[in-house]
Every structure is written in structure tokens, then in C-alpha cells.
Enzyme design. Structure first.
Site, PDB file in Angstrom:
ATOM      1  N   CYS A  28       0.801  -1.233   0.000  1.00 39.89           N
ATOM      2  CA  CYS A  28       0.000   0.000   0.000  1.00 39.89           C
ATOM      3  C   CYS A  28       0.834   1.284   0.000  1.00 39.89           C
ATOM      4  CB  CYS A  28      -1.007   0.004   1.145  1.00 39.89           C
ATOM      5  SG  CYS A  28      -0.281  -0.067   2.781  1.00 39.89           S
ATOM      6  N   CYS A  35      -3.575  -2.503  -0.967  1.00 38.38           N
ATOM      7  CA  CYS A  35      -2.507  -3.402  -0.519  1.00 38.38           C
ATOM      8  C   CYS A  35      -2.127  -4.465  -1.548  1.00 38.38           C
ATOM      9  CB  CYS A  35      -2.900  -4.052   0.798  1.00 38.38           C
ATOM     10  SG  CYS A  35      -3.196  -2.833   2.092  1.00 38.38           S
ATOM     11  N   LYS A  61      -5.775  -8.989  11.299  1.00 41.37           N
ATOM     12  CA  LYS A  61      -5.678  -7.546  11.106  1.00 41.37           C
ATOM     13  C   LYS A  61      -7.042  -7.019  10.691  1.00 41.37           C
ATOM     14  CE  LYS A  61      -3.430  -3.993   8.381  1.00 41.37           C
ATOM     15  NZ  LYS A  61      -2.253  -3.636   7.578  1.00 41.37           N
ATOM     16  N   LYS A  69      -4.042  -6.957  15.406  1.00 47.53           N
ATOM     17  CA  LYS A  69      -3.911  -5.519  15.171  1.00 47.53           C
ATOM     18  C   LYS A  69      -5.256  -4.918  14.804  1.00 47.53           C
ATOM     19  CE  LYS A  69      -1.742  -2.614  11.739  1.00 47.53           C
ATOM     20  NZ  LYS A  69      -0.991  -2.596  10.500  1.00 47.53           N
TER      21      LYS A  69
HETATM   22  C1  PBG Z   1       0.207  -1.647   5.810  1.00 48.11           C
HETATM   23  C2  PBG Z   1       0.075  -1.335   7.245  1.00 48.11           C
HETATM   24  C3  PBG Z   1      -0.816  -0.456   7.892  1.00 48.11           C
HETATM   25  C4  PBG Z   1      -0.443  -0.433   9.227  1.00 48.11           C
HETATM   26  C5  PBG Z   1       0.632  -1.287   9.370  1.00 48.11           C
HETATM   27  N1  PBG Z   1       0.912  -1.854   8.141  1.00 48.11           N
HETATM   28  C6  PBG Z   1      -1.891   0.400   7.357  1.00 48.11           C
HETATM   29  C7  PBG Z   1      -3.125  -0.155   6.812  1.00 48.11           C
HETATM   30  O1  PBG Z   1      -3.348  -1.357   6.779  1.00 48.11           O
HETATM   31  O2  PBG Z   1      -3.903   0.665   6.342  1.00 48.11           O
HETATM   32  C8  PBG Z   1      -1.077   0.419  10.296  1.00 48.11           C
HETATM   33  C9  PBG Z   1      -0.208   0.728  11.451  1.00 48.11           C
HETATM   34  C10 PBG Z   1      -0.662   1.823  12.328  1.00 48.11           C
HETATM   35  O3  PBG Z   1      -1.759   2.396  12.229  1.00 48.11           O
HETATM   36  O4  PBG Z   1       0.124   2.140  13.222  1.00 48.11           O
HETATM   37  N2  PBG Z   1      -0.846  -2.295   5.231  1.00 48.11           N
END
Ligand code: PBG
Length: 319
Positions: free
Chosen positions: A119, A127, A192, A245
């Protein structure tokens, strides 16, 4: 026995007594500090950990982190140019690859993790590769695998896929093994969620999607059983550790993953969780340090063995 014979306040009478019976402790060894590297360095005065380094300024930062006792970092790259496929992600001379080589040299002892995703590198901010307006799962796998191999070859100690494509752990495992990188672990962002708490990160990493959102590939925050299925699949595909996450809205998920699996479980205390407390602290609404320590303790208490947090550097000074 019950009151008045039993009085739980007895063991809360002093700092030392409280410390003696404390169940959860924070250990800097378990913490990972995210680092952003791009063509130019700049500071972010309000959210310091979301500032950006250049490849050149990174070595000094790494030395400083090591001096403070930080053991691990997670690298994110912001390339000079983006394209539809995100080719900067697997470029041998890409920003993360250069950063890895510089850090390997400057700080051989620092554990270097890399975020594997497209991304930050795609012109549309999604992504993976697009098929119309949809992120095409299967053609993205090979791009992610190439990216992971290029990180391993540039010196990454572990790769962390965060894209949420189905089958990516297997694709990355096979590609690493074929490239003679059988020793490189995969720390999978297995559960996630499509979260509002990534806002400040997307500003910092310039990865706001140009259209739509990520709900077609990241998880629905309403689901916990599905998180266990995600973890199960990643374990079968060869993940070495599992990440949940964001962390604070999902403490129950961390606990559920901890109870079901024996792999190391991590949690990502994301940018929005950091920004909320920074903002409230700056307004005098709460004590940032106390609130941060309480949050990080709760994440570890929920079952996280490792924590990715923007407070890691400050935590090093607090502990
Ligand atoms: C990449 C990614 C993201 C985050 C970590 N890896 C952003 C998303 O998925 O939009 C977010 C980390 C954060 O908010 O601290 N895909």
C-alpha cells in the site's frame, strides 16, 4: 474467608508491596519500535514516532535506540515514486532495502523486522494489484513474495506480511525457501482488522486508499471466531508468529489467540491508539505516560508476547 478477615487492600499499602505481587511487567526486550524511511527526513512534532527518516539519518537513530536499550525495529518504506503494481516494494535498491543494508552495517545487533505490504508503493494506495476496483488476491501473492525475498536478501531478520491476502504466508514461505532464505521467519499480521485507528499511520506513510476502503480484505472488527480461523490458516501455511492488530480494541482477540495457539503472539498498538493519548495528554486531559503504561500493560496482560508500539522509544526512558 471473606471480609473482615480478608482484606485485599493489605497488599496495596506501599509501592514495594504492590511491586512484590505484580502479575504483569513490561520488558523492553518484548517491544518493537516502528521506523519510517523515505526520500527525505522530517520531524513530526506532535506525533514524534510517526516522523520520517532518510536512509542517511537512520543509522544515527538506530544507534540512539540501541543506546536506550531498544532491541527491535519494524521498518516501513515510503518510496519516491509509486505505480499501479507497487514495484518499489521489491526493488533491490528500494528505500527499505537500502535502509536494511545501512542498518545491518550501523547496528548489527538490532533486530530488523520489515512490514511486507504494497500500500505504501501503489499509486492507488491499496494493498495489492487491482482487477478493476477489486484487489486481486492471487496475482498479488507473487508480488508480496518477491518483496519478502528482497527484504530477506537485504538483511531483514524477519518479514511481517500485513496485506491480508489469502494464501500469502504460504506464498512467502515457499519463495523464501526457494531463495535459500529458509531461516527467515514470518511474523504474520494474522488477525488484522479494517480499523479507523490506522488514520495517522496512513498520513505518515502516504497510503490512504485513492478510492474505497480496505474492508474487502482486512477483517470486520465484529468478528473473533474469524480471527482464529485466520490464525489457523497462517499456522498451517508456516507462520512463525501471529500478530493481532489493532491492540486495544481487540484485547479479547489477543487473549483468544493466546489460548488457542502456542506460537508467539504479538499485538500492534497502532498509530491511532498512540495519537489519541498524545492528543489528550497535550490538552491536559490525562497523563500520557501513565495512560501509555496502563495501555501497554493491558496488552501484555491480555497475552501478547511481543508488542509493536510507537511508545517503545519513550518506554525505554520510562522503564
Ligand atoms: C500496511 C500497514 C498499515 C499499518 C501497518 N501496516 C496500514 C493499513 O493497513 O492501512 C497500520 C499501522 C498503524 O496504524 O500504526 N498495510
Amino acid at each position: 474467608m471473606s471480609f473482615p478477615a480478608t482484606r485485599l487492600r493489605r497488599l496495596r499499602r506501599s509501592d514495594r508491596l504492590r511491586a512484590l505481587v505484580r502479575e504483569t511487567r513490561l520488558d523492553l526486550d518484548d517491544f518493537v519500535f516502528p521506523l519510517f524511511v523515505g526520500p527525505e527526513a522530517f520531524e513530526n512534532p506532535e506525533l514524534p514516532a510517526l516522523g520520517r527518516h532518510s536512509v542517511e539519518s537512520l543509522a544515527a537513530e538506530a544507534n540512539e535506540l540501541e543506546r536506550l536499550g531498544v532491541r527491535s525495529v519494524l521498518l516501513f518504506g515510503i518510496p519516491d515514486e509509486k505505480d499501479a503494481e507497487g514495484s518499489g516494494a521489491w526493488d533491490e535498491d528500494g528505500v527499505v532495502q537500502q535502509a536494511l543494508r545501512a542498518l545491518r552495517e550501523a547496528s548489527p545487533g538490532l533486530v530488523l523486522l520489515t512490514d511486507v505490504c504494497l500500500c505504501e508503493y501503489t499509486s492507488h494506495g491499496h494493498c495489492g494489484a487491482l482487477d478493476g476496483d477489486d484487489v486481486d488476491n492471487d496475482s498479488t501473492l507473487e508480488l508480496l513474495a518477491r518483496t519478502a525475498v528482497s527484504h530477506a536478501e537485504a538483511g531483514a531478520d524477519a518479514v511481517c506480511p500485513s496485506d491480508m491476502m489469502d494464501g500469502r504466508v504460504a506464498a512467502i514461505r515457499t519463495a523464501l525457501d526457494d531463495a535459500d532464505r529458509g531461516q527467515t521467519p514470518i511474523v504474520s499480521y494474522a488477525a488484522k482488522y479494517a480499523s479507523a485507528f490506522y488514520g495517522p499511520f496512513r498520513e505518515a506513510a502516504e497510503s490512504v486508499p485513492a478510492f474505497g476502503d480496505r474492508r474487502g480484505y482486512q477483517m470486520d472488527p465484529a468478528n473473533v471466531r474469524e480471527a482464529l480461523r485466520e490464525c489457523e490458516l497462517d499456522v498451517r501455511e508456516g507462520a512463525d508468529a501471529l500478530l493481532v492488530k489493532p491492540a486495544l480494541p481487540n484485547l479479547d482477540v489477543i487473549r483468544a489467540v493466546r489460548e488457542r495457539f502456542d506460537l508467539p503472539v504479538g499485538a500492534y498498538n497502532v498509530s491511532g491508539e498512540y495519537a489519541m493519548l498524545k492528543a489528550a495528554g497535550a490538552r491536559g486531559w490525562l497523563d500520557e505516560r501513565q495512560a501509555a503504561l496502563e495501555s501497554l500493560t493491558a496488552i501484555v496482560r491480555a497475552g501478547a508476547d511481543l508488542v509493536v508500539s510507537y511508545w517503545t522509544k519513550e518506554l525505554a526512558a520510562w522503564l
